[in-house]
Design a protein around this motif. Structure first.
Motif, PDB file in Angstrom:
ATOM      1  N   ILE A   1     -57.333  -5.125 102.927  1.00 19.29           N
ATOM      2  CA  ILE A   1     -58.648  -4.715 103.452  1.00 19.29           C
ATOM      3  C   ILE A   1     -58.862  -3.212 103.310  1.00 19.29           C
ATOM      4  CG2 ILE A   1     -58.868  -6.688 104.999  1.00 19.29           C
ATOM      5  CD1 ILE A   1     -58.224  -4.782 107.344  1.00 19.29           C
TER       6      ILE A   1
ATOM      7  N   GLN B   1     -56.633  -0.531 103.968  1.00 18.94           N
ATOM      8  CA  GLN B   1     -56.012   0.386 104.918  1.00 18.94           C
ATOM      9  C   GLN B   1     -54.523   0.569 104.584  1.00 18.94           C
ATOM     10  OE1 GLN B   1     -56.954  -0.332 109.030  1.00 18.94           O
ATOM     11  NE2 GLN B   1     -59.028  -0.987 108.542  1.00 18.94           N
TER      12      GLN B   1
ATOM     13  N   ARG C   1     -49.014  -9.017 108.324  1.00 17.65           N
ATOM     14  CA  ARG C   1     -50.056  -8.129 108.847  1.00 17.65           C
ATOM     15  C   ARG C   1     -50.263  -6.947 107.911  1.00 17.65           C
ATOM     16  NH1 ARG C   1     -48.762  -5.618 113.911  1.00 17.65           N
ATOM     17  NH2 ARG C   1     -50.802  -4.695 113.709  1.00 17.65           N
ATOM     18  N   ALA C   2     -49.163  -6.376 107.431  1.00 17.54           N
ATOM     19  CA  ALA C   2     -49.255  -5.230 106.528  1.00 17.54           C
ATOM     20  C   ALA C   2     -49.952  -5.621 105.228  1.00 17.54           C
ATOM     21  CB  ALA C   2     -47.868  -4.666 106.248  1.00 17.54           C
TER      22      ALA C   2
ATOM     23  N   PHE D   1     -53.592  -5.661 105.946  1.00 15.17           N
ATOM     24  CA  PHE D   1     -54.145  -4.315 106.043  1.00 15.17           C
ATOM     25  C   PHE D   1     -54.276  -3.665 104.660  1.00 15.17           C
ATOM     26  CE2 PHE D   1     -53.693  -4.718 110.507  1.00 15.17           C
ATOM     27  CZ  PHE D   1     -54.528  -3.757 111.072  1.00 15.17           C
TER      28      PHE D   1
ATOM     29  N   GLU E   1     -52.053   2.403 107.141  1.00 16.73           N
ATOM     30  CA  GLU E   1     -51.660   1.553 108.267  1.00 16.73           C
ATOM     31  C   GLU E   1     -50.648   0.502 107.813  1.00 16.73           C
ATOM     32  OE1 GLU E   1     -51.436   0.296 112.185  1.00 16.73           O
ATOM     33  OE2 GLU E   1     -52.242   2.125 111.331  1.00 16.73           O
ATOM     34  N   ALA E   2     -50.850  -0.034 106.620  1.00 19.75           N
ATOM     35  CA  ALA E   2     -49.895  -1.005 106.072  1.00 19.75           C
ATOM     36  C   ALA E   2     -48.520  -0.373 105.915  1.00 19.75           C
ATOM     37  CB  ALA E   2     -50.398  -1.536 104.734  1.00 19.75           C
TER      38      ALA E   2
ATOM     39  N   SER F   1     -52.247   5.006  99.489  1.00 25.90           N
ATOM     40  CA  SER F   1     -52.665   6.041 100.437  1.00 25.90           C
ATOM     41  C   SER F   1     -52.282   7.436  99.932  1.00 25.90           C
ATOM     42  CB  SER F   1     -52.056   5.779 101.820  1.00 25.90           C
ATOM     43  OG  SER F   1     -50.640   5.779 101.760  1.00 25.90           O
TER      44      SER F   1
ATOM     45  N   GLU G   1     -44.960  -8.969 110.731  1.00 23.98           N
ATOM     46  CA  GLU G   1     -45.350  -7.600 110.380  1.00 23.98           C
ATOM     47  C   GLU G   1     -45.609  -7.472 108.879  1.00 23.98           C
ATOM     48  OE1 GLU G   1     -45.947  -4.601 112.511  1.00 23.98           O
ATOM     49  OE2 GLU G   1     -46.387  -6.532 113.439  1.00 23.98           O
TER      50      GLU G   1
ATOM     51  N   ALA H   1     -48.442   0.289  99.329  1.00 23.27           N
ATOM     52  CA  ALA H   1     -49.152   0.932 100.438  1.00 23.27           C
ATOM     53  C   ALA H   1     -49.058   2.453 100.338  1.00 23.27           C
ATOM     54  CB  ALA H   1     -48.586   0.441 101.771  1.00 23.27           C
TER      55      ALA H   1
END
Length: 108
Positions: A21, A23, A14-15, A18, A26-27, A55, A11, A51
């Motif tokens: 890229i 996002q 993956r974060a 994200f 979502e991260a 955002s 995870e 993150a």
């Protein structure tokens, strides 16, 4: 390494993807459970703060960065990021303290 640790690491990765890229929301959603499970994990906390900041979730970014500064008071990056987060919330006097610390630590 247990399956739980592998899942947390997956995870985290993956974060990071994200966030890279573009996002960040979502991260942050992916990272919050990682930080909840490993509250002293500085790398996860830093990525979560990035993150949230990316955002424009400034309250959660401030909370994450404050926790990171508590865990690692000599982390110049965290000090600078906290200062910038406070500035974005129109709190320049509080930000100045962290800018001075970041300068003293040689942070960019």
């Amino acid at each position: 390494m247990s399956q739980f640790e592998l899942d947390l690491h997956s995870e985290f990765l993956r974060a990071d993807l994200f966030l890279n890229i573009g996002q960040p929301a979502e991260a942050a959603r992916m990272l919050q459970p990682v930080v909840d499970a490993e509250p002293r994990n500085e790398a996860a906390l830093e990525l979560l703060a990035r993150a949230y900041y990316g955002s424009a979730q400034l309250g959660p970014a401030e909370e994450s960065l404050s926790r990171l500064v508590e865990l690692a008071p000599s982390n110049g990056w965290a000090r600078r990021a906290l200062a910038r987060t406070l500035e974005r919330q129109s709190r320049p006097a509080e930000a100045a303290v962290h800018h001075r610390m970041a300068d003293a630590l040689g942070a960019a």
